[in-house]
Design a protein around this motif. Structure first.
Motif, mmCIF file in Angstrom:
data_model
loop_
_atom_site.group_PDB
_atom_site.id
_atom_site.type_symbol
_atom_site.label_atom_id
_atom_site.label_comp_id
_atom_site.label_asym_id
_atom_site.label_seq_id
_atom_site.Cartn_x
_atom_site.Cartn_y
_atom_site.Cartn_z
ATOM 1 N N GLN A 39 0.897 -1.266 -0.098
ATOM 2 C CA GLN A 39 -0.131 -0.078 -0.149
ATOM 3 C C GLN A 39 1.128 1.186 -0.091
ATOM 4 O O GLN A 39 0.543 2.550 0.462
ATOM 5 C CB GLN A 39 -0.983 -0.214 1.154
ATOM 6 C CG GLN A 39 -1.898 -1.102 1.246
ATOM 7 C CD GLN A 39 -2.878 -1.139 2.339
ATOM 8 O OE1 GLN A 39 -2.631 -0.781 3.377
ATOM 9 N NE2 GLN A 39 -3.823 -1.916 2.180
ATOM 10 N N MET A 40 2.056 1.155 -0.675
ATOM 11 C CA MET A 40 2.878 2.416 -0.703
ATOM 12 C C MET A 40 3.583 2.507 -2.052
ATOM 13 O O MET A 40 3.374 1.524 -2.794
ATOM 14 C CB MET A 40 3.941 2.411 0.237
ATOM 15 C CG MET A 40 5.003 1.131 0.377
ATOM 16 S SD MET A 40 5.902 0.962 1.596
ATOM 17 C CE MET A 40 4.996 0.085 2.855
ATOM 18 N N GLY A 41 4.129 3.709 -2.292
ATOM 19 C CA GLY A 41 4.685 3.867 -3.568
ATOM 20 C C GLY A 41 5.971 3.159 -3.753
ATOM 21 O O GLY A 41 6.443 2.520 -2.704
ATOM 22 N N LEU A 42 6.437 3.304 -5.005
ATOM 23 C CA LEU A 42 7.715 2.555 -5.168
ATOM 24 C C LEU A 42 8.888 2.955 -4.318
ATOM 25 O O LEU A 42 9.626 2.172 -3.926
ATOM 26 C CB LEU A 42 8.038 2.524 -6.652
ATOM 27 C CG LEU A 42 9.385 2.021 -7.235
ATOM 28 C CD1 LEU A 42 9.337 0.469 -7.133
ATOM 29 C CD2 LEU A 42 9.593 2.381 -8.673
ATOM 30 N N ASP A 43 9.125 4.251 -4.234
ATOM 31 C CA ASP A 43 10.182 4.754 -3.661
ATOM 32 C C ASP A 43 10.399 4.393 -2.080
ATOM 33 O O ASP A 43 11.178 4.049 -1.319
ATOM 34 C CB ASP A 43 10.234 6.251 -3.593
ATOM 35 C CG ASP A 43 10.944 6.818 -4.896
ATOM 36 O OD1 ASP A 43 11.503 6.113 -5.549
ATOM 37 O OD2 ASP A 43 10.348 8.034 -5.397
ATOM 38 N N GLU A 44 9.070 4.400 -1.323
ATOM 39 C CA GLU A 44 8.564 4.166 0.043
ATOM 40 C C GLU A 44 9.046 2.422 0.084
ATOM 41 O O GLU A 44 9.792 2.071 1.115
ATOM 42 C CB GLU A 44 7.426 4.537 0.361
ATOM 43 C CG GLU A 44 7.387 4.198 1.952
ATOM 44 C CD GLU A 44 5.708 4.729 2.338
ATOM 45 O OE1 GLU A 44 5.715 4.814 3.632
ATOM 46 O OE2 GLU A 44 5.071 5.155 1.506
ATOM 47 N N SER A 45 8.497 1.674 -0.778
ATOM 48 C CA SER A 45 8.736 0.426 -0.874
ATOM 49 C C SER A 45 10.202 0.075 -1.103
ATOM 50 O O SER A 45 10.710 -0.904 -0.228
ATOM 51 C CB SER A 45 7.874 -0.367 -1.978
ATOM 52 O OG SER A 45 6.557 -0.268 -1.936
ATOM 53 N N LEU A 46 10.935 0.644 -2.082
ATOM 54 C CA LEU A 46 12.192 0.306 -1.861
ATOM 55 C C LEU A 46 13.085 0.663 -0.612
ATOM 56 O O LEU A 46 14.026 -0.029 -0.195
ATOM 57 C CB LEU A 46 12.834 1.071 -3.058
ATOM 58 C CG LEU A 46 12.546 0.807 -4.425
ATOM 59 C CD1 LEU A 46 12.951 1.567 -5.571
ATOM 60 C CD2 LEU A 46 13.117 -0.675 -4.563
ATOM 61 N N LYS A 47 12.553 1.874 0.172
ATOM 62 C CA LYS A 47 13.113 2.097 1.507
ATOM 63 C C LYS A 47 12.859 1.084 2.345
ATOM 64 O O LYS A 47 13.990 0.697 3.043
ATOM 65 C CB LYS A 47 12.637 3.494 2.007
ATOM 66 C CG LYS A 47 13.092 4.620 1.247
ATOM 67 C CD LYS A 47 12.742 6.102 1.808
ATOM 68 C CE LYS A 47 13.093 7.207 0.951
ATOM 69 N NZ LYS A 47 12.391 8.368 1.515
ATOM 70 N N TYR A 48 11.812 0.527 2.356
ATOM 71 C CA TYR A 48 11.514 -0.652 3.361
ATOM 72 C C TYR A 48 12.309 -1.822 3.041
ATOM 73 O O TYR A 48 12.826 -2.523 3.641
ATOM 74 C CB TYR A 48 10.027 -0.719 3.477
ATOM 75 C CG TYR A 48 9.440 -0.138 4.357
ATOM 76 C CD1 TYR A 48 9.501 -0.479 5.896
ATOM 77 C CD2 TYR A 48 8.703 1.100 3.969
ATOM 78 C CE1 TYR A 48 8.722 0.486 6.722
ATOM 79 C CE2 TYR A 48 8.275 1.941 4.947
ATOM 80 C CZ TYR A 48 8.194 1.604 6.239
ATOM 81 O OH TYR A 48 7.730 2.403 7.248
ATOM 82 N N TRP A 49 12.411 -2.233 1.517
ATOM 83 C CA TRP A 49 13.197 -3.360 1.174
ATOM 84 C C TRP A 49 14.624 -3.424 1.465
ATOM 85 O O TRP A 49 15.479 -4.120 2.089
ATOM 86 C CB TRP A 49 12.890 -3.524 -0.435
ATOM 87 C CG TRP A 49 13.959 -4.615 -1.270
ATOM 88 C CD1 TRP A 49 13.271 -6.021 -0.979
ATOM 89 C CD2 TRP A 49 14.862 -4.651 -1.783
ATOM 90 N NE1 TRP A 49 14.176 -6.671 -1.462
ATOM 91 C CE2 TRP A 49 15.289 -6.020 -1.967
ATOM 92 C CE3 TRP A 49 15.940 -3.488 -1.828
ATOM 93 C CZ2 TRP A 49 16.323 -6.414 -2.594
ATOM 94 C CZ3 TRP A 49 16.995 -4.079 -2.684
ATOM 95 C CH2 TRP A 49 17.380 -5.227 -3.016
ATOM 96 N N GLU A 50 15.100 -2.134 1.131
ATOM 97 C CA GLU A 50 16.679 -1.872 1.583
ATOM 98 C C GLU A 50 16.927 -2.118 3.022
ATOM 99 O O GLU A 50 17.741 -2.677 3.376
ATOM 100 C CB GLU A 50 17.097 -0.671 1.241
ATOM 101 C CG GLU A 50 17.117 -0.283 -0.266
ATOM 102 C CD GLU A 50 17.415 1.204 -0.768
ATOM 103 O OE1 GLU A 50 17.135 1.973 0.044
ATOM 104 O OE2 GLU A 50 17.783 1.266 -1.999
#
Length: 95
Positions: A39-50
């Motif tokens: 439920q978040m945008g790509l940039d936010e998802s990438l921060k969580y993934w990292e």
């Protein structure tokens, strides 16, 4: 858990290098749950993934150190047992 989950700022959390195994594991579980919601945008998802990748690495480091300590303890015990066996008498009573 941590009230900052879902704020889009996983980097504002405690530095991964300062986390115990349990803290890193628990945060990793929460991070995966957040990512699975999608439920978040790509940039936010990438921060969580990292952050999740860093947490997983931290957990592996803790587990590696724990495994090494167990191996060292077992080797020390094995070395002592081997030495003791060398000085014991065998079944025939011979030294």
């Amino acid at each position: 858990m941590n009230d900052s989950f879902g704020t889009g700022n996983p980097s504002e959390q405690t530095p991964v290098d300062n986390l115990s195994y349990e803290q890193a594991r628990d945060e990793l579980i929460e991070t995966v749950k957040i990512l699975e919601l999608g439920q978040m945008g790509l940039d936010e998802s990438l921060k969580y993934w990292e952050r999740g990748e860093a947490l997983a690495k931290r957990c592996e480091e803790h587990l590696h150190r724990a495994s090494k300590r167990v191996d060292e303890a077992m080797n020390a015990r094995g070395g002592r047992d081997h030495h003791d066996a060398d000085t014991d008498t065998d079944v025939n009573g011979d030294s």
